[in-house]
Design an enzyme around this catalytic site. Structure first.
Site, mmCIF file in Angstrom:
data_model
loop_
_atom_site.group_PDB
_atom_site.id
_atom_site.type_symbol
_atom_site.label_atom_id
_atom_site.label_comp_id
_atom_site.label_asym_id
_atom_site.label_seq_id
_atom_site.Cartn_x
_atom_site.Cartn_y
_atom_site.Cartn_z
ATOM 1 N N CYS A 84 -80.756 2.651 2.227
ATOM 2 C CA CYS A 84 -79.783 3.678 1.960
ATOM 3 C C CYS A 84 -80.264 4.657 2.974
ATOM 4 C CB CYS A 84 -79.497 4.102 0.554
ATOM 5 S SG CYS A 84 -78.034 5.219 0.726
ATOM 6 N N CYS A 91 -72.506 1.284 -1.222
ATOM 7 C CA CYS A 91 -73.076 2.385 -0.578
ATOM 8 C C CYS A 91 -73.268 3.566 -1.731
ATOM 9 C CB CYS A 91 -72.690 2.905 0.629
ATOM 10 S SG CYS A 91 -73.929 4.070 1.423
#
Length: 460
Positions: free
Chosen positions: A372, A195
């Site tokens: 994201c 991430c």
């Protein structure tokens, strides 16, 4: 959020076929029952999800090897660091998320012997397999940055990180102690992390809290990154950089954190352009730690020189062993390492594994989709979606979205608040309740996609 996993005419299958689209509903009792022994290494997001889908496809001899007794929903840790969630909401007993009809071996893997179709556990025992799925994630190398572990353990050090269940709440606690004082905040980034947007998500959450509390003018905030921009995809990087300048956040581009002096609260960076060390003082420093492939994969014959499982980036099949597949953070496929990527990879892997079991060549293709949800303020998210090569794949954009979502749009107050709702409310619910039961296919929701043909994806 919605990826291009499949294109073309919907196939006629048992269950409900949706005419003119690319997805269908499949029911487990309509699938061919397979007794081949499938071993899944790893019980994280990738391992749990792919095991559930394998079971859904009639594969009744699936074993998961996972040492942890608990399971974490790690995307929530950003919200914990920003004061929006409690870390206790991000953890459950492993038994509660294990897919039905799967076995669990509570142990760690020491080695993989692909020439003998067996895995060696840390206690020296073996597990044989017919087919292997490696979903081992990536390991956090906390000791790689001198001073980091010491700082995280020391209560008043100002050193914080949202990349761990036990540490993520310290970010918010430290900010609460500093927010009414004149303080310097550093938010750092590493080039290989899970991430990649997380370090600045927590930064924007804290920055927004400062504004809400009327103390923003007391803070000196700097985003420190070895990258030349705010994000790996230029489209979003430009938006984020414009917002950074508008909000008065400093940037230290092309600077990599190499050590922390905990006692004197100073961080040392390497200026990558000039190859010189730069020292910066801080009151609070958020650290994205160094990450790498799991140790047992480093040096393995299924891995590349850096330890990542060496797979075909479309089929997710091992380049060396036809009965081995891999997905998630442990592979060398050049996609962003996110949970959203895993939801797009899992249906492709399961399809291709079934093809190999049936004596066919794997023809399904993963196109590199990743997403994201970039938190840019409390209650606001910029939703980044892209495929291999940084090509945009935005669900809600008119150019790339699917009907009817393409008419919603991607920018604006309503859109940003809706995307935050997805991040904070919908995705956690889906993760705990649908993902372990093979009732969620990422961008297609509960509708199982018809997997795209490799030749079609490779041509794009």
């Amino acid at each position: 959020m919605f990826s291009t996993i499949a294109r073309g005419t919907a196939k006629a299958v048992a269950g409900a076929t949706v005419v003119g689209t690319v997805y269908y509903v499949a029911y487990p009792w309509t699938r061919t029952q397979r007794k081949d022994k499938i071993l899944v290494v790893g019980g994280g997001t990738a391992g749990i999800g792919v095991a559930a889908m394998l079971n859904h496809e009639g594969m009744r001899n699936v074993t998961i090897v996972e040492p942890s007794s608990v399971h974490y929903y790690q995307p929530l840790w950003t919200l914990v660091g920003g004061g929006a969630k409690k870390n206790t909401k991000s953890v459950k007993d492993m038994k509660s998320v294990l897919p039905r009809n799967t076995s669990w071996v509570k142990s760690s893997v020491k080695d993989i012997i692909p020439t003998e179709n067996r895995v060696v556990l840390v206690d020296g025992s073996d597990i044989n397999y017919d087919y292997l799925v490696v979903a081992a994630g990536m390991q956090t190398d906390w000791d790689a940055i001198p001073g980091l572990v010491e700082g995280l353990k020391k209560e008043d050090s100002g050193v914080v990180s949202i990349y761990d269940y036990n540490y993520c709440k310290k970010t918010w606690e430290t900010f609460q102690k500093l927010k009414n004082k004149a303080a310097t905040y550093l938010f750092t980034f590493q080039p290989i992390i899970k991430c990649a947007g997380a370090p600045q998500k927590v930064m924007w959450l804290i920055e927004d809290n400062m504004r809400r509390d009327g103390v923003r003018d007391k803070a000196n905030i700097t985003f420190c990154t070895p990258s030349p921009g705010m994000f790996g995809i230029k489209h979003y990087s430009d938006k984020l950089n414009a917002m950074r300048e508008r909000k008065g956040v400093n940037a230290l581009f092309r600077h990599k954190l190499i050590s922390i002096d905990v006692d004197n609260k100073k961080a040392t960076f390497m200026d990558l352009d000039n190859q010189k060390q730069v020292e910066k003082p801080y009151d609070m420093i958020h650290v994205a730690p160094h990450m790498s492939a799991p140790d047992f994969l480093k040096g393995s014959t299924i891995s590349d020189e850096k330890g990542w499982v060496d797979v075909d980036k479309y089929t997710l099949q091992s380049k060396r062993y036809k009965n081995i597949f891999a997905l998630g953070d442990c592979t060398n496929s050049p996609n962003s390492k996110t949970a959203a990527a895993i939801t797009a990879q899992a249906p492709v892997l399961v399809h291709n594994l079934a093809q190999v079991i049936d004596g066919k060549e794997p023809d399904g293709a993963y196109n590199g989709y990743a997403s994201c949800p970039l938190i840019i303020a409390r209650n606001k998210v910029m939703l980044a979606e892209f495929t291999y090569g940084g090509n945009l794949a935005e669900t809600f954009a008119s150019e790339t979205g699917m009907f009817p979502f393409k008419y919603f749009g991607t920018d604006g107050e309503i859109q940003y608040r809706f995307f935050y709702f997805l991040k904070e409310q919908l995705f956690p619910f889906v993760y705990w309740n649908l993902w372990p039961r093979s009732l969620w296919y990422g961008t297609y929701g509960p509708l199982k996609p018809v997997v795209a043909d490799r030749n079609d994806i490779a041509k794009k």
